[in-house]
Design a protein around this motif. Sequence first.
Motif, PDB file in Angstrom:
ATOM      1  N   ILE A 115       0.838  -1.198   0.000  1.00 17.09           N
ATOM      2  CA  ILE A 115       0.000   0.000   0.000  1.00 17.09           C
ATOM      3  C   ILE A 115       0.877   1.253   0.000  1.00 17.09           C
ATOM      4  N   PRO A 116       0.583   2.247  -0.831  1.00 15.61           N
ATOM      5  CA  PRO A 116       1.387   3.468  -0.859  1.00 15.61           C
ATOM      6  C   PRO A 116       1.367   4.190   0.486  1.00 15.61           C
ATOM      7  N   ALA A 117       2.502   4.731   0.863  1.00 12.81           N
ATOM      8  CA  ALA A 117       2.611   5.413   2.162  1.00 12.81           C
ATOM      9  C   ALA A 117       1.734   6.647   2.240  1.00 12.81           C
ATOM     10  N   GLY A 118       1.348   7.188   1.086  1.00 16.09           N
ATOM     11  CA  GLY A 118       0.508   8.375   1.084  1.00 16.09           C
ATOM     12  C   GLY A 118      -0.965   8.102   1.314  1.00 16.09           C
ATOM     13  N   ARG A 130     -11.850   1.897  -0.558  1.00 17.73           N
ATOM     14  CA  ARG A 130     -10.851   2.954  -0.398  1.00 17.73           C
ATOM     15  C   ARG A 130      -9.607   2.563  -1.179  1.00 17.73           C
ATOM     16  N   PRO A 131      -8.702   3.507  -1.484  1.00 17.13           N
ATOM     17  CA  PRO A 131      -7.572   3.176  -2.348  1.00 17.13           C
ATOM     18  C   PRO A 131      -6.749   1.977  -1.904  1.00 17.13           C
ATOM     19  N   ALA A 132      -6.455   1.845  -0.609  1.00 17.25           N
ATOM     20  CA  ALA A 132      -5.649   0.713  -0.146  1.00 17.25           C
ATOM     21  C   ALA A 132      -6.295  -0.608  -0.526  1.00 17.25           C
ATOM     22  N   LYS A 152       0.570  11.938  -4.324  1.00 20.05           N
ATOM     23  CA  LYS A 152       1.091  11.551  -5.627  1.00 20.05           C
ATOM     24  C   LYS A 152       1.339  10.049  -5.752  1.00 20.05           C
ATOM     25  N   ASP A 153       1.849   9.409  -4.690  1.00 21.74           N
ATOM     26  CA  ASP A 153       2.098   7.969  -4.803  1.00 21.74           C
ATOM     27  C   ASP A 153       0.802   7.185  -4.930  1.00 21.74           C
TER      28      ASP A 153
END
Length: 400
Positions: free
Chosen positions: A94-97, A128-130, A158-159
């Motif tokens: 998962i992206p840190a952002g 959700r994105p994750a 951005k990530d």
Amino acid sequence: MRIRYLLLNAYGTGGTIRTVFTQATTMAGLGHDVEIVSVIQHKDKPNFDLDERVKLSSIVDQRAPTGDEPAPGVVARYRAGRRERLRKLSARIIPAGEFAYDAFNRYVEQEVVRYIKSVSDGILVTTRPALNILAARYADSRLIRVAQEHMNLGTHRKDVQRAIARYYPSFDAVAVLTSRDREDYEKLLPGTRLVRIPNAVHSMEQERSDHTNKIALAAGRLAPQKGFDMLIPAYKKVAERHPDWQLRIFGTGKKKQELRALIEKHHLYNHVFLMGHTDHMDDELTKSAFYILSSRFEGLPMVVIEAMTHALPVVSFDCPTGPADVITDGKDGILVPPKDVDALAEAISKMMDDEELRHTMGAEALKTAQSYAPEHVHMMWEELFTDLVRTSGKDAAAAA
């Protein structure tokens, strides 16, 4: 149809949770086999009511041990040790952002992937994105996969945006909340099926406000996104003109002490009240005269639409995105430029000055809320699911 909704925490209090519960209830009422799967569970019962026809399960149980468990054997101790080691590691995929990144340690991430890989039929809706990214990467190709986006694209870091561009094209459909969202996502995801389906309110049968109580209400997580650190200074100017009014802010979060200190700094302790969590938000909205949204950004601000079902007009920052998709400035509420504290204060005072304005705008707000009624919005979902079963070429028999 068999429909599974994957939520990060079905036991929390956010607008996405309530929206998914309402949607799942309607789908079950239409005769579908519906389950809500919560990634984490930290308490015994959810905060929102859930129809008994909707199954509720969880992947990672974070409730405290009861003390009645038998002493673990060698294998159990080994697994517990490994689990604790993984919990100390950050998520890898998962992206840190991602705004909920802290909820996804390596163990939670691994268990979600394990669950996603185990599902082989029906429709999987991630919220959700994750969860969308994990489903795009690991879900069975026979599944009909639908991603829900509850925040506008520009809000994502951005990530996360890069991951969306890379993985969302594999979904059978991506659902967004507003027309502006759809335009933004279309630029990033050409060729991906994008649909605009707003969230539905949980009911239109609310008791209406009579707009006479001198109470303005705001609600949300006590976090930077909700902008209460701008609302409180704005209210200092309001209190000077309207000392007999109250501002009640409902919600919990990490910024509670900072907001309390801000109230003290501006000597608003007799005017602004941090009310904490309530299980009776409908009653609180009915008692109020109007609603205030001070967010820096939103997806589709459901609490605004819920307020409108009580015939409450709204004062709001015109932040990206959502407020302008719901509120018509000067008709059912007042929109002011984003982060303009002076303009927000002036709009709040204007609403307090004029009871007739509150009545008129409140009546229009109630009309606006009609287009978010469950029976209207959820039919859009059933039509989407039915069309995906018919046209996707996937395991339609299993889905249906």
